[in-house]
Structures are given as structure tokens and as C-alpha cells.
Motif scaffolding. Structure first.
Motif, PDB file in Angstrom:
ATOM      1  N   GLY A 183      17.333  -4.571 -16.431  1.00  0.00           N
ATOM      2  CA  GLY A 183      18.619  -3.933 -16.182  1.00  0.00           C
ATOM      3  C   GLY A 183      18.568  -2.443 -15.939  1.00  0.00           C
ATOM      4  O   GLY A 183      19.612  -1.827 -15.698  1.00  0.00           O
ATOM      5  N   THR A 184      17.402  -1.823 -16.003  1.00  0.00           N
ATOM      6  CA  THR A 184      17.271  -0.385 -15.731  1.00  0.00           C
ATOM      7  C   THR A 184      16.373  -0.190 -14.515  1.00  0.00           C
ATOM      8  O   THR A 184      15.512  -1.018 -14.227  1.00  0.00           O
ATOM      9  CB  THR A 184      16.673   0.363 -16.930  1.00  0.00           C
ATOM     10  N   GLU A 185      16.587   0.920 -13.783  1.00  0.00           N
ATOM     11  CA  GLU A 185      15.779   1.216 -12.603  1.00  0.00           C
ATOM     12  C   GLU A 185      14.682   2.201 -12.982  1.00  0.00           C
ATOM     13  O   GLU A 185      14.961   3.300 -13.461  1.00  0.00           O
ATOM     14  CB  GLU A 185      16.650   1.794 -11.486  1.00  0.00           C
ATOM     15  N   ASP A 186      13.442   1.788 -12.800  1.00  0.00           N
ATOM     16  CA  ASP A 186      12.293   2.595 -13.163  1.00  0.00           C
ATOM     17  C   ASP A 186      11.523   2.948 -11.893  1.00  0.00           C
ATOM     18  O   ASP A 186      11.522   2.174 -10.932  1.00  0.00           O
ATOM     19  CB  ASP A 186      11.390   1.811 -14.128  1.00  0.00           C
ATOM     20  N   PRO A 187      10.837   4.106 -11.845  1.00  0.00           N
ATOM     21  CA  PRO A 187      10.074   4.462 -10.636  1.00  0.00           C
ATOM     22  C   PRO A 187       9.068   3.412 -10.206  1.00  0.00           C
ATOM     23  O   PRO A 187       8.730   3.311  -9.026  1.00  0.00           O
ATOM     24  CB  PRO A 187       9.380   5.770 -11.038  1.00  0.00           C
ATOM     25  N   ILE A 188       8.599   2.603 -11.160  1.00  0.00           N
ATOM     26  CA  ILE A 188       7.589   1.605 -10.800  1.00  0.00           C
ATOM     27  C   ILE A 188       8.200   0.344 -10.214  1.00  0.00           C
ATOM     28  O   ILE A 188       7.491  -0.536  -9.710  1.00  0.00           O
ATOM     29  CB  ILE A 188       6.731   1.255 -12.045  1.00  0.00           C
ATOM     30  N   LEU A 234      -1.359  -4.628 -21.001  1.00  0.00           N
ATOM     31  CA  LEU A 234      -1.005  -3.633 -19.984  1.00  0.00           C
ATOM     32  C   LEU A 234      -1.408  -4.160 -18.621  1.00  0.00           C
ATOM     33  O   LEU A 234      -2.362  -4.936 -18.497  1.00  0.00           O
ATOM     34  CB  LEU A 234      -1.745  -2.308 -20.235  1.00  0.00           C
ATOM     35  N   LEU A 235      -0.690  -3.715 -17.586  1.00  0.00           N
ATOM     36  CA  LEU A 235      -1.067  -4.030 -16.225  1.00  0.00           C
ATOM     37  C   LEU A 235      -1.544  -2.747 -15.553  1.00  0.00           C
ATOM     38  O   LEU A 235      -0.807  -1.760 -15.494  1.00  0.00           O
ATOM     39  CB  LEU A 235       0.119  -4.619 -15.454  1.00  0.00           C
ATOM     40  N   VAL A 236      -2.755  -2.744 -15.056  1.00  0.00           N
ATOM     41  CA  VAL A 236      -3.332  -1.577 -14.387  1.00  0.00           C
ATOM     42  C   VAL A 236      -3.273  -1.832 -12.882  1.00  0.00           C
ATOM     43  O   VAL A 236      -3.859  -2.792 -12.387  1.00  0.00           O
ATOM     44  CB  VAL A 236      -4.786  -1.341 -14.836  1.00  0.00           C
ATOM     45  N   LEU A 237      -2.561  -0.961 -12.158  1.00  0.00           N
ATOM     46  CA  LEU A 237      -2.313  -1.194 -10.730  1.00  0.00           C
ATOM     47  C   LEU A 237      -2.950  -0.125  -9.850  1.00  0.00           C
ATOM     48  O   LEU A 237      -2.471   0.155  -8.769  1.00  0.00           O
ATOM     49  CB  LEU A 237      -0.794  -1.225 -10.468  1.00  0.00           C
ATOM     50  N   GLN A 238      -4.064   0.469 -10.267  1.00  0.00           N
ATOM     51  CA  GLN A 238      -4.664   1.531  -9.457  1.00  0.00           C
ATOM     52  C   GLN A 238      -5.749   0.981  -8.539  1.00  0.00           C
ATOM     53  O   GLN A 238      -5.446   0.402  -7.503  1.00  0.00           O
ATOM     54  CB  GLN A 238      -5.197   2.638 -10.367  1.00  0.00           C
ATOM     55  N   ASP A 239      -7.017   1.159  -8.879  1.00  0.00           N
ATOM     56  CA  ASP A 239      -8.077   0.726  -7.969  1.00  0.00           C
ATOM     57  C   ASP A 239      -8.057  -0.784  -7.749  1.00  0.00           C
ATOM     58  O   ASP A 239      -8.216  -1.264  -6.632  1.00  0.00           O
ATOM     59  CB  ASP A 239      -9.445   1.152  -8.508  1.00  0.00           C
ATOM     60  N   THR A 240      -7.896  -1.547  -8.809  1.00  0.00           N
ATOM     61  CA  THR A 240      -7.753  -3.001  -8.710  1.00  0.00           C
ATOM     62  C   THR A 240      -6.582  -3.425  -9.595  1.00  0.00           C
ATOM     63  O   THR A 240      -6.108  -2.658 -10.431  1.00  0.00           O
ATOM     64  CB  THR A 240      -9.035  -3.718  -9.182  1.00  0.00           C
ATOM     65  N   VAL A 241      -6.128  -4.641  -9.382  1.00  0.00           N
ATOM     66  CA  VAL A 241      -5.073  -5.180 -10.250  1.00  0.00           C
ATOM     67  C   VAL A 241      -5.771  -5.802 -11.454  1.00  0.00           C
ATOM     68  O   VAL A 241      -6.530  -6.771 -11.327  1.00  0.00           O
ATOM     69  CB  VAL A 241      -4.214  -6.208  -9.503  1.00  0.00           C
ATOM     70  N   SER A 263       0.829  -1.206   0.000  1.00  0.00           N
ATOM     71  CA  SER A 263       0.000   0.000   0.000  1.00  0.00           C
ATOM     72  C   SER A 263       0.864   1.257   0.000  1.00  0.00           C
ATOM     73  O   SER A 263       0.601   2.203  -0.752  1.00  0.00           O
ATOM     74  CB  SER A 263      -0.924  -0.007   1.218  1.00  0.00           C
ATOM     75  N   ALA A 264       1.907   1.290   0.850  1.00  0.00           N
ATOM     76  CA  ALA A 264       2.788   2.460   0.916  1.00  0.00           C
ATOM     77  C   ALA A 264       3.499   2.684  -0.410  1.00  0.00           C
ATOM     78  O   ALA A 264       3.659   3.835  -0.861  1.00  0.00           O
ATOM     79  CB  ALA A 264       3.796   2.282   2.047  1.00  0.00           C
ATOM     80  N   ALA A 265       3.933   1.606  -1.066  1.00  0.00           N
ATOM     81  CA  ALA A 265       4.598   1.737  -2.362  1.00  0.00           C
ATOM     82  C   ALA A 265       3.643   2.310  -3.405  1.00  0.00           C
ATOM     83  O   ALA A 265       4.035   3.135  -4.249  1.00  0.00           O
ATOM     84  CB  ALA A 265       5.133   0.378  -2.814  1.00  0.00           C
ATOM     85  N   ALA A 266       2.368   1.883  -3.353  1.00  0.00           N
ATOM     86  CA  ALA A 266       1.368   2.427  -4.282  1.00  0.00           C
ATOM     87  C   ALA A 266       1.143   3.909  -4.008  1.00  0.00           C
ATOM     88  O   ALA A 266       1.001   4.711  -4.948  1.00  0.00           O
ATOM     89  CB  ALA A 266       0.068   1.643  -4.150  1.00  0.00           C
ATOM     90  N   GLN A 267       1.113   4.292  -2.728  1.00  0.00           N
ATOM     91  CA  GLN A 267       0.948   5.705  -2.389  1.00  0.00           C
ATOM     92  C   GLN A 267       2.087   6.544  -2.964  1.00  0.00           C
ATOM     93  O   GLN A 267       1.854   7.625  -3.524  1.00  0.00           O
ATOM     94  CB  GLN A 267       0.894   5.872  -0.861  1.00  0.00           C
ATOM     95  N   LEU A 268       3.313   6.058  -2.807  1.00  0.00           N
ATOM     96  CA  LEU A 268       4.470   6.814  -3.301  1.00  0.00           C
ATOM     97  C   LEU A 268       4.467   6.887  -4.825  1.00  0.00           C
ATOM     98  O   LEU A 268       4.741   7.943  -5.406  1.00  0.00           O
ATOM     99  CB  LEU A 268       5.763   6.162  -2.803  1.00  0.00           C
ATOM    100  N   TYR A 269       4.131   5.790  -5.479  1.00  0.00           N
ATOM    101  CA  TYR A 269       4.162   5.784  -6.942  1.00  0.00           C
ATOM    102  C   TYR A 269       3.093   6.696  -7.532  1.00  0.00           C
ATOM    103  O   TYR A 269       3.350   7.450  -8.468  1.00  0.00           O
ATOM    104  CB  TYR A 269       3.980   4.360  -7.473  1.00  0.00           C
TER     105      TYR A 269
END
Length: 768
Positions: A738-743, A626-633, A572-578
Motif C-alpha cells: 500500500g505504499t510507494e517505494d523507490p524500488i 534479503l533480495l540482492v538485485l545488483q550484479d546478479t539476482v 535494465s533501465a529500471a535498474a539503472q535508475l534505481y
């Protein structure tokens, strides 16, 4: 300005009494008569009254100071060349010169009001009206005098001892020469700057009543003690020719008993009344002249009389911020109209009325209810909107009727309705009970409903469960029960009861989206029942709860549950930050610091199993996912090509393996079995032509789902090749490129949460 004790006492006063009377008589005729019998044009019209210009009026006022000095030199030799510091002496001289009081009264500025306040007439035969500071301000006293007479002369103003730097109690006194309409004409015994103009000592000043109050009502300089109006009744009769002769009523400022008896009580009815006596009308503490005076209402002042007793009417008025709850003699008032339809009254614990507001309709009154109040009806009323009488509110309908309009609804929820007869629109309320009180019908709502507990349900989804207690058996099966939740997934949601049993209601919400798990959810329960074609509702108070509150209570008591709860709040905290949602209130703040760390086992970050290769006959194909990670997965699939007639077949891994085994045992092709007739989950396209598989629970994030397009046209169905995907397929790609992404942090938290959920529930990937 500050006047010391007068040196003249009884011997001097007696020696000069005869010559003072003669001098006063002469001066009052030759010097002051033009002032006292004059009014500005347009205020009043009377043949016997001279109408001077303002300039002439001011000139006459200004001459008084010098003539008073001359009079003092010829009689007392006290003031010298100026009345500065001798305010009381200046007032006495003017009263003698004007024939108001024929002898000198010793004392200082503070004594002046007290010298006259208890008298009915002065020695010069002037009628005395007292306006003490306990009941009047400077403003209300002057307005009362102005309302009583078009031209009022000789008004003494007394002030207490605010104005002193010597420690002596001197106070201040002054004499207003005239109040004409809204204007005050006066001099004072000190130089001042007034209204932006400097006035030397003794100069005549003209200003409005409000301007006079603004200057002399300054509490830091002047402390008002009271005002005395020495009424010249002959002048009053001249400028107010229509005013009645003085009847000596006990409820005008005089004191003698009236010769005219009050009107018979039976002929008087509540309503709007106006004061008809020019001298004003007393408000008394009770319905007779034996009660104390609270205030004097000016001539033509209008009040609402709500009760009649022995020729007196009960009123409540607020004047200059002061409330007066009392009675007036209706002998000196006339009924000018009916009462407004409704009043709202606020009382203290003892029943004393603190305020009263009048409204033209019951709807208007109910829209303006104070927290605790009594609503009284004075006319038949209708209710055209939905209203609830809250706790502490009493609606006293008396013998009046209340009807409901098309959209009207009147509910009693903590308040009560009292009436002399049945009130049908309240009696129809299934939550209301009727009783009697002092022979009157009383309607109250004695049913109760409350949210009693809240808990967290951790299953396929993370949900909140609320329980409520309600007085419901008597309602039978005709009631509906709903839970209203605020701030859940950013908006209010409504849920029906899971169960209703023995007065206990249970409600379970749907899944809480990850980024909202840290939010408090407010809840209330409503029970609705239909009666007479209208829906009546009983509402509970609110209770709030959150997943964070639950974790804070149980964390550390069960090791297997702790891992699940920690991973849930970290996700939950990770979703809040993202998503930038309330980053200052992260859901995992309730966890110990060590539990807030996310470490992901690479074995848990797995991709989907490969899809079988099937024959493709369609013109449309799955283009991407696509993967939608907002209200539901949610897994969302995009399609390239035509969309009309398209459907998406979804198979879980266990369903796919079952079809594969059947194909092997029957010798049929797998493409013949992965069809509409063998599929339990078939999706329709959304408006943009894409397909969405939502509501995937945490323990199934690593499960593989198989997708196949079906293109229908009439009885013909064509199928595309198969496609497989999982939630962790996306995470595997993001964390392995191999790359660091905000997600990436969100993907790690998601995989960790999924792994903990599988462990907690004993679930194996693709087992369902």
C-alpha cells in the motif's frame, strides 16, 4: 631607423677615397682600438689584450655615434645633426672609421646584408662570415659567432622591409660593435626602450645574446635577413691564442681549399665528435665540399656521427627547431667518445630523416617509440622488460646482439627486426617468421588474429558471444586462447574459448547484470604459446558490442522475441535508475516509446508456496531473508545463533514434490527425507554467517525454493524447520503493502521481465 637611398654615388666616392683611407686609419688606431681590443675580465686572458670595466666599455661604445656624426660632417654632410632615418649611412660610416671597408657603398637598409654576403674579404682585409636567414636566426647566428671567438667585433645585422609605413622598401641595418662571451655591445640610430631602460639615439647598449634576440627578433617589427661578421683575424688570434691558424678549410666559413688532406677513412669510426676549428664547421648536404652548406656548427659543438664516407661523417642535429641531416669534414673535428647505445629515427615516405633521438639502452628506446620509426643499435643491448615492436617500427640490429634479461621479452607484432646475424630472442617467438632481405635476416610476424563478429545469447542468462578468426593450425595444441572483455559488470573479465576449430574461435561471456546491459563491451582475443620457457602472445584489435546494439538491430522482426527484448531492456533501465548508474544512457532508449511502458499483470506477481512444518532440533534458525538485485539476482538468508558447522540445504519445488511423494509412498516422515543425503544443493556460510543462493535466472524468478538448516557436529547432524521463498515473494510484498517505494518500479520491471522470459522459453513456474 628607416633609411632612404644614399645620395652619395661614384663621383663623390672617388673624390673622397684617398682622404677616407687616411682618416679611417687614424681613427681606427686612436678611437676604436681600445674598444675592439678589450674584453670584460674573466672571459679571456692574454697579455696583448686590455681588460676594461663594463662602464669603460659602454663609454667607448657611446662615443662612436658622435664621432661618426663628426666624420660625416667633414666628409659627406649628409646626416646633419643625427643619423635618425639614415641607418645604412650610419653603418657605412662606422665600417669606414673602423677600417673594415675603405670606401662608401651606396644603398639603403635592406641592401646591407646583400652587399657583403658573397664576399670573402672586405677592402680592409677583414674576413667575411655570412649568416643568412635561410640557415640562421638572430639567436643562432650570434651564438655561432660567440662560440667561434671570445671577442668578435664589427657585426652587421640586416633586416628586410617590415619596418615601414611609407610603402617604400627601406628595411633596417645596424652594426654590433662587439660580442664578448654572452654579451652584445651596440648602438642604434633610433631611440628605444630596451630591457626596461630608455636609450636616446646613439646611446651605447649592453645586453645578453638572448635579450638582443628577444628585442630584435620580433617578427612584427623586424624581419631578419642576415648577419655579416667582419673578422679581425689578428684580434681572434690575440684573444684565442690556442686557436689554429686559418687553414682556409672549405668547411669553415672561408672558401679556399685546405692544404692538409682529410684523415684516411679507415682510421675514422662512428662516435661522438666535437668541432675543433674556431671558425666553425659547415654541415653539407653530402659527403664532399661540392655539396651546399646547410648550417655552420660553432666551435666545440658536439655531434653524433653515425656513418663515415671519404673523411666525412653523417650527422643529424636539431638547432632552434630546425633539423639538419648532413655531413661534416672530420678533418676539423675530434672523436670524443662512443655513440649512445640506440637511436630512434623517424623518416618521411621518401626516406628523408625527420628526427633522431638517442638513448642509453634498448629498454629506454622502446619505451619512447613514435608511431612509425627505425630503431638502430650502436652497441650490444639487453631487453629487461616486455616490449612489442608495433606496426611500422623497424629495429635494425646490424651486427649487434640482443639478449633477454630475467623478465625480458621482445615481440614483433607489425614491426620487424633486421640483423646481419641471427637474433635468438626473436627467432624463438613461435609467431615470428624469419626471411632474408638484401642478404640480411628479417624477422616479421605474419600471423593474424581478429574478432570477426559479436552477438547476444538469450538463454538462462543474457550473455555476449564473440567469434574470432586466427592463423592457429601451425601452433598445434600448445596454445591457449582467451577473450578479454572490458567494461563488463564494471571490470575486465577473462574467458577461455568455448571451441577452437578450423581457425575459428568462439567465446561466450557469463550473464550481464541488469544495470550493465546498456554498456558497450570492448573485447580482444589473445593467443599465447610457450617457447624456450617464455610465454609469447598474439593480440587482436578490439571490437565493442552491447545488448542495446543487438536489440536495435533485430527489434520489430519477431513479435515473440520483441516482447522479451523490450521487457529485458526495461528491466535494465529500471535498474539503472534505481542504482543511479548512467541514468542519461538508459538501456531502453533504443525501443519505441510505446514499448518503454511497463504494465504488470497482477497474476505474475506471486509469492512463494508455503513450506512444510518440520521438527526443529538446531540452536540456529533462519532469521530473515534479503533480495540482492545488483550484479546478479540473489536470495540471501540471515541466521540467528551459532554458525560453525552450519550448512543450508536448498530444494527446488520439483525436488521438494518428489521427496514429498516418496514420503507418502514409503510411510516415512518428510523431515527424514529433506536431509543432506537427499539434497543436491548445499550452501556454506559466508564470512558474515549468511547464506546466498545466487544466479537465479529470469524465467525462475517466480519459482519457490525450500531451505533447511543443517547443524553438524562430528557424526551428528541436527536439522531446523523448513523455510520457503521466491524472488517475486519480495516483489509481491513491496507492491502489495500500500505504499510507494523507490524500488517498486524495479520490482514491476523484474516481474514483467520474468513473465516475458517464461512465455518466450515456454517455461511453467516450478516446472524445473
Amino acid at each position: 631607423m628607416i633609411s632612404g637611398p644614399g645620395p652619395v654615388r661614384g663621383r663623390i666616392a672617388r673624390r673622397n677615397r684617398i682622404r677616407l683611407r687616411a682618416a679611417a686609419f687614424l681613427l681606427s688606431l686612436t678611437v676604436l682600438a681600445p674598444v675592439l681590443m678589450s674584453v670584460p675580465a674573466g672571459i679571456v686572458s692574454a697579455a696583448s689584450v686590455t681588460v676594461p670595466t663594463d662602464a669603460s666599455m659602454m663609454n667607448q661604445v657611446s662615443t662612436i655615434y658622435n664621432r661618426a656624426l663628426a666624420f660625416d660632417k667633414s666628409h659627406y654632410h649628409y646626416a646633419g645633426n643625427s643619423f635618425a632615418g639614415k641607418c645604412a649611412h650610419y653603418v657605412h660610416i662606422q665600417l669606414i672609421m673602423n677600417g673594415v671597408n675603405s670606401g662608401y657603398v651606396g644603398g639603403n637598409g635592406k641592401d646591407e646584408f646583400d652587399n657583403y654576403k658573397d664576399l670573402s674579404y672586405s677592402t680592409g682585409g677583414r674576413k667575411i662570415h655570412a649568416y643568412p636567414a635561410t640557415k640562421y636566426s638572430i639567436l643562432t647566428a650570434l651564438k655561432a659567432i660567440s662560440a667561434s671567438c671570445s671577442v668578435a667585433t664589427n657585426i652587421l645585422v640586416g633586416y628586410e622591409s617590415t619596418m615601414t609605413s611609407t610603402g617604400k622598401i627601406y628595411g633596417h641595418a645596424m652594426l654590433i660593435h662587439a660580442v664578448i662571451g654572452n654579451y652584445v655591445y651596440f648602438t642604434d640610430n633610433f631611440s628605444t626602450r630596451f630591457g626596461g631602460v630608455s636609450y636616446p639615439i646613439g646611446t651605447g647598449i649592453r645586453c645578453t645574446i638572448d635579450e638582443f634576440n628577444a628585442f630584435y627578433g620580433r617578427p612584427s617589427v623586424f624581419t631578419f635577413e642576415g648577419m655579416i661578421w667582419f673578422e679581425d683575424t689578428k684580434l681572434t688570434a690575440a684573444v684565442n691564442p690556442d686557436a689554429p691558424s686559418d687553414p682556409g678549410t672549405p668547411d669553415d666559413p672561408g672558401a679556399a681549399a685546405p692544404d692538409t688532406p682529410p684523415a684516411a677513412p679507415s682510421t675514422l669510426t662512428p662516435g661522438e665528435y666535437a668541432v675543433t676549428y674556431s671558425g666553425g664547421l659547415r654541415i653539407r648536404a653530402g659527403a664532399s665540399t661540392s655539396y651546399e652548406t646547410l648550417y655552420i656548427l660553432p666551435y666545440r659543438y658536439t655531434v653524433n656521427v653515425t656513418e663515415i664516407s671519404s673523411g666525412f661523417g653523417r650527422i643529424f642535429v636539431t638547432i632552434e627547431g630546425v633539423d639538419y641531416d648532413g655531413w661534416i669534414s672530420l678533418t676539423y673535428a675530434e672523436r670524443t667518445g662512443d655513440l649512445p647505445a640506440v637511436s630512434i629515427e623517424v623518416t618521411d615516405a621518401s626516406g628523408k630523416r625527420l628526427s633522431q633521438q638517442w638513448h642509453k639502452s634498448l629498454d629506454e628506446a622502446l619505451d619512447n617509440l613514435p608511431s612509425v620509426s627505425t630503431v638502430r643499435l650502436y652497441a650490444d643491448c639487453s631487453v629487461d622488460a616486455a616490449h612489442t615492436l608495433p606496426s611500422g617500427t623497424t629495429l635494425d640490429a646490424g651486427s649487434r646482439s640482443i639478449t633477454l634479461g630475467k623478465d625480458g621479452l621482445l615481440e614483433v607484432r607489425g614491426g620487424k627486426v633486421i640483423a646481419d646475424a641471427a637474433v635468438s630472442c626473436v627467432a624463438a617467438d613461435p609467431f615470428v617468421t624469419a626471411g632474408t632481405e638484401n642478404g640480411r635476416t628479417v624477422y616479421t610476424c605474419d600471423r593474424e588474429i581478429s574478432v570477426t563478429s559479436a552477438s547476444l545469447v538469450i538463454g538462462n542468462n543474457v550473455a555476449l558471444r564473440f567469434k574470432a578468426s586466427a592463423d592457429i593450425p601451425a601452433l598445434g595444441g600448445g596454445a591457449s586462447y582467451k577473450l578479454y572483455c572490458g567494461n563488463l559488470a564494471g571490470s575486465d573479465r577473462v574467458y577461455t574459448a568455448d571451441s577452437v576449430e578450423n581457425g575459428t574461435l568462439q567465446f561466450t561471456t557469463d550473464g550481464i547484470p541488469a544495470k550493465f546491459m546498456g554498456d558497450r563491451v570492448s573485447s580482444r582475443v589473445e593467443i599465447s604459446a610457450v617457447s624456450g620457457g617464455r610465454t609469447y602472445t598474439l593480440k587482436s584489435g578490439e571490437m565493442s558490442y552491447s545488448a542495446v546494439e543487438y536489440v536495435g538491430t533485430v527489434y520489430g522482426k519477431n513479435q515473440s522475441l520483441d516482447s522479451m527484448l523490450a521487457s529485458m531492456l526495461n528491466y535494465s533501465a529500471a535498474a539503472q535508475l534505481y542504482f543511479g548508474y548512467s541514468p542519461d544512457r538508459l538501456a531502453n532508449r533504443v525501443l519505441p516509446a510505446v514499448a518503454q511502458q511497463i504494465s504488470v499483470n497482477p497474476d505474475t506477481v506471486s509469492g512463494a508456496l508455503p513450506a512444510p512444518v518440520l521438527a526443529s532440533e538446531t540452536s540456529a534458525h533462519i532469521k530473515g531473508v534479503l533480495l540482492v538485485l545488483q550484479d546478479t539476482v540473489t536470495v540471501r538468508l540471515r541466521v540467528d545463533g551459532r554458525t560453525d558447522g552450519l550448512k543450508l540445504l536448498v530444494f527446488t519445488d520439483s525436488e521438494y514434490r518428489a521427496l514429498k511423494a516418496e514420503a507418502q509412498s514409503s510411510g516415512r516422515q518428510l523431515s527424514e527425507l529433506m536431509t543432506l543425503s537427499h539434497c543436491t544443493t548445499v550452501l556454506e556460510p559466508s564470512a558474515d554467517g549468511s547464506f546466498s543462493l545466487g544466479g537465479i535466472t529470469a524465467k525462475k524468478f517466480a519459482d519457490t525454493y525450500y531451505f533447511r538448516l543443517a547443524e553438524t557436529s562430528g557424526d551428528t547432524v541436527k536439522y531446523d524447520n523448513a523455510f520457503s521463498y521466491s524472488v517475486t515473494e519480495y516483489c509481491s510484498y513491496m507492491l502489495g503493502n500500500g505504499t510507494e517505494d523507490p524500488i517498486d518500479d524495479l520490482c514491476r520491471a523484474l516481474c514483467n521481465y520474468s513473465s516475458a522470459a517464461r512465455t518466450y522459453f515456454g517455461y511453467t513456474v516450478n516446472s524445473d
